[in-house]
Scaffold this motif. Structure first.
Motif, PDB file in Angstrom:
ATOM      1  N   ALA A  12       0.927  -1.162   0.042  1.00 53.42           N
ATOM      2  CA  ALA A  12       0.106  -0.087  -0.078  1.00 53.42           C
ATOM      3  C   ALA A  12       0.804   1.178  -0.019  1.00 53.42           C
ATOM      4  O   ALA A  12       0.571   2.186  -0.809  1.00 53.42           O
ATOM      5  CB  ALA A  12      -1.054  -0.180   1.349  1.00 53.42           C
ATOM      6  N   ALA A  13       2.056   1.270   0.906  1.00 47.92           N
ATOM      7  CA  ALA A  13       2.872   2.357   0.804  1.00 47.92           C
ATOM      8  C   ALA A  13       3.446   2.722  -0.744  1.00 47.92           C
ATOM      9  O   ALA A  13       3.732   3.643  -0.825  1.00 47.92           O
ATOM     10  CB  ALA A  13       3.813   2.130   2.067  1.00 47.92           C
ATOM     11  N   PHE A  31      -0.289   9.638   3.228  1.00 48.06           N
ATOM     12  CA  PHE A  31      -1.107   8.277   3.458  1.00 48.06           C
ATOM     13  C   PHE A  31       0.209   7.064   3.250  1.00 48.06           C
ATOM     14  O   PHE A  31      -0.010   6.039   3.780  1.00 48.06           O
ATOM     15  CB  PHE A  31      -2.118   8.027   2.393  1.00 48.06           C
ATOM     16  N   ALA A  32       1.071   7.407   2.326  1.00 46.65           N
ATOM     17  CA  ALA A  32       2.188   6.482   2.046  1.00 46.65           C
ATOM     18  C   ALA A  32       2.880   6.368   3.167  1.00 46.65           C
ATOM     19  O   ALA A  32       3.475   5.131   3.606  1.00 46.65           O
ATOM     20  CB  ALA A  32       3.077   6.615   0.789  1.00 46.65           C
ATOM     21  N   VAL A  33       3.178   7.326   3.930  1.00 47.19           N
ATOM     22  CA  VAL A  33       4.083   7.615   5.013  1.00 47.19           C
ATOM     23  C   VAL A  33       3.415   6.811   6.131  1.00 47.19           C
ATOM     24  O   VAL A  33       3.826   5.901   6.871  1.00 47.19           O
ATOM     25  CB  VAL A  33       4.419   8.771   5.515  1.00 47.19           C
ATOM     26  N   GLY A  34       1.940   6.895   6.261  1.00 49.02           N
ATOM     27  CA  GLY A  34       1.017   6.356   7.410  1.00 49.02           C
ATOM     28  C   GLY A  34       1.234   4.862   6.951  1.00 49.02           C
ATOM     29  O   GLY A  34       1.070   3.920   7.943  1.00 49.02           O
ATOM     30  N   ALA A  35       0.964   4.210   5.754  1.00 46.45           N
ATOM     31  CA  ALA A  35       0.964   2.830   5.664  1.00 46.45           C
ATOM     32  C   ALA A  35       2.141   2.209   5.756  1.00 46.45           C
ATOM     33  O   ALA A  35       2.521   1.211   6.268  1.00 46.45           O
ATOM     34  CB  ALA A  35       0.779   2.407   3.934  1.00 46.45           C
ATOM     35  N   LEU A  36       3.567   2.836   5.673  1.00 46.82           N
ATOM     36  CA  LEU A  36       4.884   2.592   5.935  1.00 46.82           C
ATOM     37  C   LEU A  36       4.983   2.455   7.482  1.00 46.82           C
ATOM     38  O   LEU A  36       5.518   1.460   8.072  1.00 46.82           O
ATOM     39  CB  LEU A  36       5.802   3.689   5.501  1.00 46.82           C
ATOM     40  N   MET A  37       4.497   3.271   8.361  1.00 49.04           N
ATOM     41  CA  MET A  37       4.447   3.143   9.907  1.00 49.04           C
ATOM     42  C   MET A  37       3.640   2.120  10.076  1.00 49.04           C
ATOM     43  O   MET A  37       3.871   1.272  11.021  1.00 49.04           O
ATOM     44  CB  MET A  37       3.798   4.464  10.321  1.00 49.04           C
TER      45      MET A  37
END
Length: 165
Positions: A12-13, A31-37
Motif C-alpha cells: 500500500a505504501a 498516506f504512503a508514510v502512514g502505510a509505511l508506519m
C-alpha cells in the motif's frame, strides 16, 4: 508476528508513493508514510486495529501539518494578492460624470464605470480621485492629498465679431 499484514501495508505504501509521483496534488505521500508506519507496527506484532489507528493518526497528522509546514517554509515571503473589490481600495479613479453632493456621479477605475460619491465636496469631470471605501456597489472617493494640485480649467477667450457665441 503476522507476516502478511506488514507486506500488505508495504505494498500500500509503495502504491501510494507511486500515485504521489504520478499525481500533482501532494496528498497521497502522507498516506504512503502512514502505510509505511503501519507496516512497521505490523512487523513489531501490533494487532490490525492498532495498525489502522497508527495509519490514521500518522496520515492525518502529516496531512494537517503539511499546510502549516509549507506555508511557513515555502511561502514565507509570498505577497498576498488582492482581487476584486479589495484591490480597488486606495486605487486611483477618474471622474467621468461630475460628482455632486446629493446624487453623486460616475468614476472609471480599471476600465469599469462605478457609481461614486465624494467625501471631499463636488468634483468636476476628469479629476483624479482615490477610492477610500466601498459600500455595496458605490465607491466613496476623495481628492488625493493636497500635494497633488489639480489644474482648474481656464475660461475660453471670447471671440470678437463672432456674434453667435
Amino acid at each position: 508476528m503476522d507476516t502478511t499484514a506488514w507486506q500488505l501495508w508495504l505494498i500500500a505504501a509503495i502504491v501510494l508513493g507511486a500515485l504521489e509521483i504520478k499525481l500533482s496534488g501532494f496528498v497521497t505521500l502522507w498516506f504512503a508514510v502512514g502505510a509505511l508506519m503501519a507496516a512497521l507496527m505490523a512487523g513489531a506484532g501490533l494487532g490490525f486495529d492498532g495498525q489502522l489507528v497508527v495509519f490514521t493518526l500518522v496520515s492525518s497528522a502529516l496531512f494537517g501539518a503539511s499546510r502549516t509546514i509549507f506555508k511557513h517554509v515555502f511561502m514565507r515571503d509570498a505577497v498576498r494578492l488582492k482581487t476584486g473589490v479589495e484591490a480597488m481600495m486606495g486605487q486611483e479613479a477618474v471622474v467621468t460624470e461630475a460628482l455632486s453632493d446629493p446624487h453623486g456621479g460616475t468614476v472609471r477605475i480599471n476600465g469599469e464605470l462605478w457609481m461614486a460619491r465624494s467625501l471631499s465636496g463636488p468634483l468636476p469631470e476628469g479629476e483624479r480621485v482615490t477610492v477610500e471605501q466601498i459600500e455595496g456597489l458605490k465607491l466613496w472617493v476623495r481628492r488625493p492629498s493636497a500635494s497633488h494640485e489639480v489644474a482648474l480649467p481656464q475660461p475660453r477667450p471670447k471671440k470678437e465679431n463672432a456674434g453667435w457665441d
